[in-house]
Design an enzyme around this catalytic site. Sequence first.
Site, PDB file in Angstrom:
ATOM      1  CG  ASN A 145      39.593  38.993  43.774  1.00 43.80           C
ATOM      2  OD1 ASN A 145      38.578  38.403  44.116  1.00 43.80           O
ATOM      3  ND2 ASN A 145      39.715  39.621  42.624  1.00 43.80           N
ATOM      4  CE  LYS A 161      26.624  38.176  40.398  1.00 47.43           C
ATOM      5  NZ  LYS A 161      27.845  37.337  40.435  1.00 47.43           N
ATOM      6  CB  THR A 218      28.971  33.237  40.339  1.00 44.63           C
ATOM      7  OG1 THR A 218      29.622  32.803  41.477  1.00 44.63           O
ATOM      8  CG2 THR A 218      28.386  32.081  39.602  1.00 44.63           C
ATOM      9  CB  THR A 254      28.812  39.424  43.828  1.00 46.36           C
ATOM     10  OG1 THR A 254      29.300  39.089  42.544  1.00 46.36           O
ATOM     11  CG2 THR A 254      27.789  38.400  44.284  1.00 46.36           C
ATOM     12  CD  GLU A 290      36.193  40.090  41.372  1.00 46.64           C
ATOM     13  OE1 GLU A 290      35.311  39.823  42.204  1.00 46.64           O
ATOM     14  OE2 GLU A 290      37.246  39.453  41.282  1.00 46.64           O
TER      15      GLU A 290
END
Lengths: 398, 398
Positions: free
Chosen positions: A394, A176, A187, A150, A271
């Site tokens: 985000n 992942k 996730t 993702t 992230e």
Amino acid sequence: MTPGPGVHRTPLPKGFLASGVNCGVRRYRPDIGILISEIPAVTAGVFTQNECKAAPVRYCQNLLPAENIRAIFTNSGQANAATGAEGIEKNMMMVSAAAKNLGCETSQILVASTGVIGVQLDTDKILPAIPELVQRANDSAESFATAILTTDLVPKTVTDTVELSGGTVRITGISKGSGMIHPNMATMLGYLLTDAKVTKTYAAELVKKVSDVSFNMISVDGDSSTNDCCFLMANGASGIEVKTDTDLKKFEAAVERVAIFLAKSIAADGEGATKLIEVEIKGADDLALAKRAARGVTLSPLIKTAIHGEDPNWGRILARLGAEQVPERQLEQMSLYLQGILIFEKGQPVVFSKDEVKVLLKQVLVKIEVDLKSGPYSAVAWGCDLSRKYVDINTEYS
Amino acid sequence: MTPGPGVHRTPLPKGFLASGVNCGVRRYRPDIGILISEIPAVTAGVFTQNECKAAPVRYCQNLLPAENIRAIFTNSGQANAATGAEGIEKNMMMVSAAAKNLGCETSQILVASTGVIGVQLDTDKILPAIPELVQRANDSAESFATAILTTDLVPKTVTDTVELSGGTVRITGISKGSGMIHPNMATMLGYLLTDAKVTKTYAAELVKKVSDVSFNMISVDGDSSTNDCCFLMANGASGIEVKTDTDLKKFEAAVERVAIFLAKSIAADGEGATKLIEVEIKGADDLALAKRAARGVTLSPLIKTAIHGEDPNWGRILARLGAEQVPERQLEQMSLYLQGILIFEKGQPVVFSKDEVKVLLKQVLVKIEVDLKSGPYSAVAWGCDLSRKYVDINTEYS
């Protein structure tokens, strides 16, 4: 261990195939994948503790551990969480389509989903792409590893072999991240594949045990996902059984190595992350305390931002340890090292070269070591720094 | 309630004086302050649960509750935490200097410190400035409120009166944030002053009770400080006693109102914040669960960034509630409102106008309401959004 991909190719254990294609949920990127065992595989899993569990998580929990699993289907972009009865139905539609294409029972198919919570699956796009997905399956991990991403920047694969008394077996790991990681929206998904022959009970124990020291010790943002799961699939295709005590030890160590490699890859690719933070708490008189303290440090936005700024602001580390209820007496006798440099001991700051530490903090791996000098327990946790890029990703996700 | 300062002036209760001056620890900003009661005051406090407690915190904990406190001295810029024996000694030097200037015993002086952890206090600068600090004391809260700030953008003061059976008493609140707030480095400090006459036991109960629904329900970053404290000083200078049941109720409600006003001001002025987030959990069958769930939502970086981006990504709220162990059954029957708009109910997303909610999310106050429909308990927590500015402030702090 051979990390992949890049110029490397990550070979799968004997009897496993993997595939990933684009079905149109995402614009260009591969968005559905499948891991296939040519013969039924012993399979166990560990799943998110979140009370809001995605439809595929509940589905797999009911089936596992099992001895006859043929495949794990995975879609990315839509998490199929908070989707009610429609979500359960759509999950089963994917199971049926995969089973039909592999010529097996629906109870032999597992599913994992990852992506945005609360949107219904685009089965109109997913289902028609399953025949092509199965046709393209081959013996390396890359296409699958790419299809499940993702917000991750890089696919996460690793493969290793281990010599047992009966011969050599292979273990391949795929996973992942990279947000809602406290093993969370992107996730975390983990897949451990092996051609070794093991029992269902042993597989269930082993996946729990290795997850506890690997995936369960990483945090990107402290948010636990609705979709986290880690599977261990052992198809026995090597014909080699894990049987002697030495075998068990070696095999377990190898699976743990693979799981830790993947866990660190997720944290490093968190992230917006620019650095991997490794926190080791030693000399604790209680394992739970060591784990909580180590994870606590990886969770602190103040520590994460200081490390992002390459700033040896160690007072924040001490404050967090105290907040995690490391007893005052232990805080006063502990030693704190940052990149191997002693910063604090005997309840007082140590005179150290701030410039030297600043240079050491430019490294991609930042190590924080704490010795509580109270007992035999230790724990290691991994996290990442907090950057403007995290906020940007985000702020704009859904 | 009259918030200050701006064009307002925040009057203190009868018999109280406040002051703040620059002693040179910071370049220009006021960096030491004092709150003085002209007569001995009943005083109670609540303190950080962090095991790494600053020297002034341990000092005050030993003295309180007490009936004869004359002043609370406060310095900003240096937290006097993780400073060992030297820190304890320097704390006492400040106590002695303040007592000498006020002509009272050292046991009548309290201290609070806020700032960077692990550096020794600059007493060479602080001590010589104490006479001037005491001389400048006056009857409004502004100078003190400004002297205690660290990364805060605005001073936080409020004053209110309440009619009791014997007459009118005044309650004044002063506090600061704005990082390491989960009641942390900037550090939360709260001061509640009143001229009402109360007992030591009642003051101790009241400060605990109101902190639990105000300061203890805010979070900026989930990091609990080494220096948090909240004091309630009641000097009885109004001559009016809190005595009847109605008085107790009215007085408690007023103190709670003042504390909640300050708590919300801290959250709204959180490091880098652009929005105040209010989370209300209703219909819970357990108060602890309601509090944990409400605080959990304010802690989630994924929710904080989504709100910063004015993005109604409600799936993150549901995921966090599940991670906080709100039971599955309750998640399936709950209703979720964002800015008053129903988003999720009966286990399924509701069709809502994303554009309408996006417009409502432009407001500075963002309200998240959850009705679990299971019991009589409710809790409210406050937090703030997570912005690039937060990362910038904390990358460069020390």
